[in-house]
Design a protein around this motif. Sequence first.
Motif, PDB file in Angstrom:
ATOM      1  N   GLU A 117       0.834  -1.209   0.000  1.00 21.92           N
ATOM      2  CA  GLU A 117       0.000   0.000   0.000  1.00 21.92           C
ATOM      3  C   GLU A 117       0.867   1.258   0.000  1.00 21.92           C
ATOM      4  N   ALA A 118       1.915   1.262   0.807  1.00 24.59           N
ATOM      5  CA  ALA A 118       2.810   2.422   0.879  1.00 24.59           C
ATOM      6  C   ALA A 118       3.535   2.620  -0.451  1.00 24.59           C
ATOM      7  N   TRP A 119       3.964   1.533  -1.085  1.00 23.61           N
ATOM      8  CA  TRP A 119       4.633   1.625  -2.381  1.00 23.61           C
ATOM      9  C   TRP A 119       3.683   2.211  -3.422  1.00 23.61           C
ATOM     10  N   HIS A 120       2.457   1.707  -3.429  1.00 24.38           N
ATOM     11  CA  HIS A 120       1.468   2.201  -4.385  1.00 24.38           C
ATOM     12  C   HIS A 120       1.226   3.702  -4.168  1.00 24.38           C
ATOM     13  N   ARG A 121       1.083   4.114  -2.926  1.00 29.75           N
ATOM     14  CA  ARG A 121       0.882   5.535  -2.618  1.00 29.75           C
ATOM     15  C   ARG A 121       2.067   6.373  -3.110  1.00 29.75           C
TER      16      ARG A 121
END
Length: 135
Positions: A117-121
């Motif tokens: 999720e953090a990578w996608h953000r």
Amino acid sequence: MAFGLGCCALALVGTRAFGAIDGVEPTPIHLWSEIKGDTYAERAHFAAGVDKMSAKLDAQISELKAKRAGLTTDTKDWDFAMKEVDDSRALLTDRMNTLGKATTPETWNDAKEKIGEAWHRSQLAVDKMNSTRTS
């Protein structure tokens, strides 16, 4: 046959030109794809992949900061959008630290999902920077 090769070449050029708006490297989605299916037993491989993603984000941020240094006007939108990049970088770092503390398959899977999720953000934030127009 030459026509077919020409069309393929144009398709590749068009894709690259679209992905590299404003001269910043396009989103490297494949880095996450290579590790998202890793299991608890493959933690070392996953951690190495996360390190690659982190290094890639750092490189993207460096490119953006170098570009910002050359801007002279209309920087308000740029700076506002860059805050999201910095915030997403901090989130990814925090999630990476959490991964190191995960000692069971369950906690590791949760940490892995949060890293995704953090990578996608972070990549959405970088992509937004790519579309920010300033002079």
